[in-house]
Design a protein around this motif. Sequence first.
Motif, PDB file in Angstrom:
ATOM      1  N   LYS A 201       0.824  -1.199   0.000  1.00 37.55           N
ATOM      2  CA  LYS A 201       0.000   0.000   0.000  1.00 37.55           C
ATOM      3  C   LYS A 201       0.863   1.255   0.000  1.00 37.55           C
ATOM      4  N   SER A 202       1.996   1.197   0.711  1.00 33.24           N
ATOM      5  CA  SER A 202       2.878   2.353   0.767  1.00 33.24           C
ATOM      6  C   SER A 202       3.486   2.659  -0.602  1.00 33.24           C
ATOM      7  N   ILE A 203       3.960   1.609  -1.285  1.00 31.16           N
ATOM      8  CA  ILE A 203       4.542   1.794  -2.615  1.00 31.16           C
ATOM      9  C   ILE A 203       3.471   2.262  -3.598  1.00 31.16           C
ATOM     10  N   GLN A 204       2.297   1.648  -3.519  1.00 31.59           N
ATOM     11  CA  GLN A 204       1.200   2.007  -4.408  1.00 31.59           C
ATOM     12  C   GLN A 204       0.806   3.471  -4.242  1.00 31.59           C
TER      13      GLN A 204
ATOM     14  N   PHE B 140       2.700   5.851  -3.085  1.00 38.28           N
ATOM     15  CA  PHE B 140       3.808   6.700  -3.535  1.00 38.28           C
ATOM     16  C   PHE B 140       3.783   6.866  -5.049  1.00 38.28           C
ATOM     17  N   ILE B 141       3.444   5.792  -5.784  1.00 42.44           N
ATOM     18  CA  ILE B 141       3.472   5.842  -7.247  1.00 42.44           C
ATOM     19  C   ILE B 141       2.241   6.541  -7.810  1.00 42.44           C
ATOM     20  N   THR B 142       1.074   6.284  -7.246  1.00 43.62           N
ATOM     21  CA  THR B 142      -0.163   6.750  -7.859  1.00 43.62           C
ATOM     22  C   THR B 142      -0.906   7.795  -7.048  1.00 43.62           C
ATOM     23  N   SER B 143      -0.531   7.954  -5.778  1.00 44.28           N
ATOM     24  CA  SER B 143      -1.198   8.906  -4.885  1.00 44.28           C
ATOM     25  C   SER B 143      -2.668   8.573  -4.678  1.00 44.28           C
ATOM     26  N   ASP B 144      -3.061   7.334  -4.963  1.00 38.00           N
ATOM     27  CA  ASP B 144      -4.404   6.873  -4.590  1.00 38.00           C
ATOM     28  C   ASP B 144      -4.318   5.382  -4.306  1.00 38.00           C
ATOM     29  N   ASP B 145      -5.467   4.760  -4.098  1.00 42.45           N
ATOM     30  CA  ASP B 145      -5.452   3.354  -3.711  1.00 42.45           C
ATOM     31  C   ASP B 145      -6.014   2.437  -4.789  1.00 42.45           C
ATOM     32  N   LYS B 146      -6.203   2.929  -5.999  1.00 44.34           N
ATOM     33  CA  LYS B 146      -6.718   2.101  -7.083  1.00 44.34           C
ATOM     34  C   LYS B 146      -5.879   2.240  -8.346  1.00 44.34           C
ATOM     35  N   PHE B 147      -4.622   2.567  -8.208  1.00 43.20           N
ATOM     36  CA  PHE B 147      -3.715   2.735  -9.333  1.00 43.20           C
ATOM     37  C   PHE B 147      -4.206   3.782 -10.329  1.00 43.20           C
ATOM     38  N   ASN B 148      -5.071   4.677  -9.850  1.00 35.42           N
ATOM     39  CA  ASN B 148      -5.518   5.807 -10.661  1.00 35.42           C
ATOM     40  C   ASN B 148      -6.137   5.370 -11.988  1.00 35.42           C
ATOM     41  N   LEU B 149      -6.867   4.265 -11.967  1.00 37.06           N
ATOM     42  CA  LEU B 149      -7.413   3.716 -13.199  1.00 37.06           C
ATOM     43  C   LEU B 149      -8.608   4.528 -13.683  1.00 37.06           C
ATOM     44  N   LEU B 150      -8.355   5.492 -14.543  1.00 36.65           N
ATOM     45  CA  LEU B 150      -9.371   6.343 -15.142  1.00 36.65           C
ATOM     46  C   LEU B 150     -10.156   7.172 -14.131  1.00 36.65           C
ATOM     47  N   SER B 151      -9.732   7.127 -12.874  1.00 34.02           N
ATOM     48  CA  SER B 151     -10.502   7.865 -11.870  1.00 34.02           C
ATOM     49  C   SER B 151     -10.429   9.367 -12.104  1.00 34.02           C
TER      50      SER B 151
END
Length: 312
Positions: free
Chosen positions: A33-36, A38-49
């Motif tokens: 969750k920490s790496i995720q 850091f990379i995307t700044s959200d918790d769903k990999f920024n998928l079209l959100s």
Amino acid sequence: QGLSVELPLFNRGSWIFNMRKSNPYNKYSEIYKSIQDFITSDDKFNLLSETATVDSNKNTVYNISSSYEDLISCLSIIANPTHRFTYTYINGVDSILENREYNGFNSLLGFDTIFIKEKTKLDHSGSIINWYSKWDHNFNSHFSISNYNYNNNYLSLQSILGIENNSTIIGNANTQNTLTENTIRFNQTYKGFTNHTIISGIEQNYFSIFFNRENVDGNSINSSFLNQTAFIHSFFFQNQWKLNPNLEIHSGYRFPFNGEKDKFYIEPRFAVKYQVIPDLFIEASLDKHHQFINRISSTNNMKWIENAWIIS
């Protein structure tokens, strides 16, 4: 879970077997969750959100399941005081399954629900037979036959929810990269000369590489294909010269021959080792090397399959 076994064999050798296997895991650890984040700044990999408007009927879902397993087996036999044989086998597999869902996004016909399923599988396997011989106190040799296999597969399916909740595939991507290397090698060492140790050997490598990529988007198909083979024949010699108790000079040449290009390559090497005081050594070396297979990387995608092996 894992299993390790070590058995003696007839007072002349041993067999070691080591296996590990993980259970498929789909929970998110704290470090994940920490790496995720850091990379995307959200918790769903920024998928079209970012493109979705604020609506309770619109959401994204991301699920992942990963696992690995590996095996190492080694057999060692002392045939007599002169000869020793070993056989080693390794195998490792990594798998990742990813599911993505985009629910309730606008389209010309209303709302779409898109599903993407991705599967990545990476496996390695290899084996080697070694024959070690100590003919006398001055001369010893090492003969080996080995095989290595690398296989990388990536599959992605994209579908939409159609009439009566039936899914329809609208696109897919399939990529495969395999590398096979077969090697025969013979090295020998002679210490019969005063202050000199002569090392020489021959080696033959056979490489086979296959790469295939196919992307389908509706009625559009984009594909690429590559099939390569190569023989590399090499021989080398090296002299380890001990000038005095404190100074050693290693010099030699290696000569690879590329059968596909019908060309010899010259690879000199030179090294110096000097003992300044009993607890301090200084070393310097200069070598030239050629690599006949290369790993190419793409900056457009982070998938493992984008790192593909090809022959120069």
